[in-house]
Design a protein around this motif. Structure first.
Motif, PDB file in Angstrom:
ATOM      1  N   GLU A  36       0.596  -1.102  -0.005  1.00  0.00           N
ATOM      2  CA  GLU A  36       0.002  -0.010  -0.283  1.00  0.00           C
ATOM      3  C   GLU A  36       0.843   1.214   0.123  1.00  0.00           C
ATOM      4  N   THR A  37       2.217   1.272   0.008  1.00  0.00           N
ATOM      5  CA  THR A  37       3.057   2.366   0.326  1.00  0.00           C
ATOM      6  C   THR A  37       4.119   2.401  -0.788  1.00  0.00           C
ATOM      7  N   THR A  77       6.419   8.188 -12.299  1.00  0.00           N
ATOM      8  CA  THR A  77       6.134   8.067 -11.059  1.00  0.00           C
ATOM      9  C   THR A  77       4.512   7.807 -10.983  1.00  0.00           C
ATOM     10  N   THR A  78       3.885   8.821 -11.818  1.00  0.00           N
ATOM     11  CA  THR A  78       2.355   8.917 -11.706  1.00  0.00           C
ATOM     12  C   THR A  78       1.749   7.631 -12.328  1.00  0.00           C
ATOM     13  N   GLU A 106      -3.579  -0.387  -5.583  1.00  0.00           N
ATOM     14  CA  GLU A 106      -3.509  -0.848  -4.169  1.00  0.00           C
ATOM     15  C   GLU A 106      -2.497   0.266  -3.202  1.00  0.00           C
ATOM     16  N   VAL A 107      -1.722   1.076  -4.249  1.00  0.00           N
ATOM     17  CA  VAL A 107      -0.727   1.723  -3.392  1.00  0.00           C
ATOM     18  C   VAL A 107      -1.913   3.009  -2.824  1.00  0.00           C
ATOM     19  N   ILE A 124      -4.629   7.507  -4.248  1.00  0.00           N
ATOM     20  CA  ILE A 124      -3.686   8.153  -3.186  1.00  0.00           C
ATOM     21  C   ILE A 124      -4.413   8.770  -2.060  1.00  0.00           C
ATOM     22  N   ARG A 125      -4.498   8.286  -0.924  1.00  0.00           N
ATOM     23  CA  ARG A 125      -5.170   8.663   0.246  1.00  0.00           C
ATOM     24  C   ARG A 125      -4.425   9.506   1.035  1.00  0.00           C
ATOM     25  N   SER A 126      -3.370   9.028   1.198  1.00  0.00           N
ATOM     26  CA  SER A 126      -2.502  10.018   2.253  1.00  0.00           C
ATOM     27  C   SER A 126      -1.036  10.236   1.381  1.00  0.00           C
TER      28      SER A 126
END
Length: 439
Positions: A142-143, A183-184, A192-193, A224-226
Motif C-alpha cells: 500500500e506504500t 512515477t504517476t 493498491e498503493v 492516493i489517500r495519504s
C-alpha cells in the motif's frame, strides 16, 4: 490565515551550510588533539558530513562537546569506522596523498559498510512497462516511497544515517528520480498503493516550487489517500516553515493537500529533546499544524546520543505537548556506522519499556523498538520464558507478505544481537513463521 507570516522571525538568519572543508575550523571549538582532529577528518572523507549555522549556533552545547548529543549527532566520531579503515584513511590524509588515492580508498571502505541494506537496490525497486523505476521504492503493497532528485540532500546530516550512500557522491549508490510522469503512471497502474511517501535526503531542502511538481500530480490520483513528507527540517532548519523566502508558499501547498481530502503527514525526525528547545521550532510546528497537516515523530535509538529512557520519555512527552504524534522508535540499521551507534536489542527494549511507562496514554501511540529489516518492520515486544526457553517475542508491524503482519513469533535469546539477521528461531525451529525465515 494559517500561513500568516510571524513577525518575531522576520530577521531570521540566512541558511549557511558547513561541509568537510569547514570541519577543521569548527573543531577548533572543541578540545581535541591534532591526531583526534585528523581522525574526524578521515571519517568525513568516507561518510558524509554536513551541518549548518542553526545546528552549530542554536542546538549544540559547545561547553559539553565532544560529549554533547547534538555534536555526536552531526559531527564525525572516530569510532564510526573500523580501526584499520580509520588508520588507513588518516594515513592517506596525513601524507597528503593524491585525491584519486583518497577517493579509491573511501570507495573500498564504503562498499564494506553494507551501503544498501534490506534490498533497497533490488527487492524494493518497482518495474513499470519493463523499466526499473530506480527512484522509487515499493516494499509494502500500500506504500510507495518517492525520492525526488533535487531533494537528495539535507539541511544537516545525521552521523548514524542509514541513507548515507545518497550523500557521498557515488552515483551508483544513489536512489533518485526526476521522472514525475513515470512515477504517476506507476501509481495509476497500482491502485493498491494508497500512500505516497516523499523522502530523501529531505524533500524540504527543495524550494516550494520544485516540491509542488512532485506533490500536486499525486492529488490527481484518486487511489492516493495519504501523502507523507519525510523530513528533519523541523529539527535542523525550522525557519523553512517560518521565515524562509517561500515559507508561506510551502504552508499554502500543505493546505492544498489537506483541502483535497488527503491525510497529510510530516514524518518528522526528532532524535533528542534538545532539538525541541529553540522557540522557532515550536513556532514552526504550530504553523504546520495550522495547515491541517499532522506531525508524526520518529527516530532511531542510537548509542551515545539518546540511549536512555529519560531522553525518550522527554522527547515523547514534549512532542505530544506540542501537538505531534509519537510514531516509531527505530533500531539503528545494519549499514554504515552501525557498529558504533548500534544498541543491543535487549537494551533497546529496556529503554523503550522504561520510557513508555513514564509517559501518558496520549504519547503511547509510539511503536518500538522497530527494525526496518528485509521482511518488514519487526517490533521487539519483549523477553519472556516460553516452554522453558528464554526468548525474544516479536511481531511484524509491516511486511512484504501482508499475511505475516501482527503474528507473534519467537527468537532465541541473544544478549548481543543488534539486528534481525543476528537472531535465530527459538525452539530449534527452521523458520520464525511459515514464509518468514531467519536472516
Amino acid at each position: 490565515m494559517s500561513s500568516a507570516h510571524h513577525p518575531a522571525f522576520d530577521k531570521s538568519p540566512r541558511f549557511r551550510a558547513f561541509t568537510p572543508r569547514d570541519l577543521d575550523g569548527l573543531l577548533g571549538r572543541v578540545r581535541l588533539t591534532p591526531d583526534q582532529r585528523l581522525d574526524l577528518r578521515a571519517v568525513s572523507a568516507v561518510l558524509p558530513f554536513r551541518t549548518n549555522s542553526y545546528v552549530v549556533d542554536e542546538l549544540i552545547d559547545w561547553t559539553a562537546a565532544p560529549d554533547d548529543p547534538i555534536f555526536r549527532l552531526t559531527f564525525p566520531q572516530a569510532g564510526m569506522l573500523p580501526a584499520p579503515e580509520l588508520r588507513r584513511m588518516a594515513g592517506l590524509l596525513a601524507e597528503d596523498a593524491p585525491r584519486a588515492d583518497v577517493l579509491r580508498a573511501a570507495h573500498e571502505i564504503r562498499m564494506r559498510l553494507n551501503p544498501h541494506p534490506s534490498g533497497q537496490l533490488d527487492a524494493n525497486v518497482p518495474v513499470h512497462e519493463g523499466r526499473r523505476l530506480t527512484g522509487l521504492q515499493h516494499k509494502y503493497p500500500e506504500t510507495v516511497l518517492i525520492f525526488p532528485r533535487p531533494g537528495q540532500t539535507c539541511h544537516a546530516y545525521c552521523t548514524y544515517c542509514f541513507r548515507w550512500p545518497q550523500f557521498v557522491g557515488e552515483a551508483d549508490l544513489r536512489i533518485a528520480t526526476d521522472d514525475i510522469a513515470a512515477t504517476t503512471a506507476y501509481l495509476r497502474a497500482h491502485p493498491e498503493v494508497t500512500s505516497a511517501l516523499i523522502t530523501g535526503g529531505d524533500p524540504l531542502v527543495m524550494s516550494t516550487e520544485v516540491l509542488r511538481r512532485y506533490v500536486e500530480p499525486l492529488l490527481e490520483i484518486d487511489s492516493i489517500r495519504s501523502i507523507r513528507l519525510g523530513t528533519k527540517s523541523l529539527a535542523f532548519w525550522p525557519y523553512r516553515f517560518v521565515s524562509d523566502r517561500d515559507a508561506d508558499d510551502l504552508l499554502r501547498l500543505l493546505e492544498k493537500v489537506v483541502a483535497s481530502g488527503r491525510h497529510l503527514a510530516l514524518m518528522a525526525h526528532f532524535t533528542h529533546p534538545q532539538e525541541l528547545r529553540p522557540p522557532v521550532v515550536r513556532q514552526a510546528m504550530r504553523r504546520v499544524r495550522d495547515t491541517g497537516a499532522v506531525i508524526r515523530c520518529q527516530g532511531p535509538l542510537v548509542a551515545g546520543i539518546n540511549d536512555s529512557a529519560e531522553a525518550w520519555a522527554e522527547l515523547w512527552d514534549e512532542t505530544t505537548t506540542l501537538g505531534a504524534v509519537p510514531y516509531y522508535q527505530f533500531v539503528e540499521r545494519d549499514t554504515g556506522p552501525q557498529g558504533y551507534f548500534g544498541v543491543p536489542l535487549v537494551r533497546c527494549h529496556e529503554i523503550f519499556r522504561e520510557a513508555y511507562a513514564r509517559v501518558s496514554g496520549l504519547a503511547r501511540t509510539v511503536r518500538g523498538p522497530v527494525m526496518s529489516a528485509m521482511p518488514g518492520k519487526v517490533c521487539v515486544d519483549g523477553v519472556a520464558e516460553v516452554a522453558g526457553e528464554k526468548v525474544f517475542v516479536l511481531h511484524l508491524i509491516q511486511a512484504r507478505a501482508p499475511d505475516l503482519v501482527d503474528r507473534p513469533f519467537f527468537a532465541a535469546y541473544d544478549e548481543g544481537a543488534t539486528w534481525f539477521t543476528d537472531l535465530k528461531p527459538a525452539f530449534g525451529a527452521g523458520e520464525f513463521l511459515p514464509g518468514l525465515e531467519a536472516g
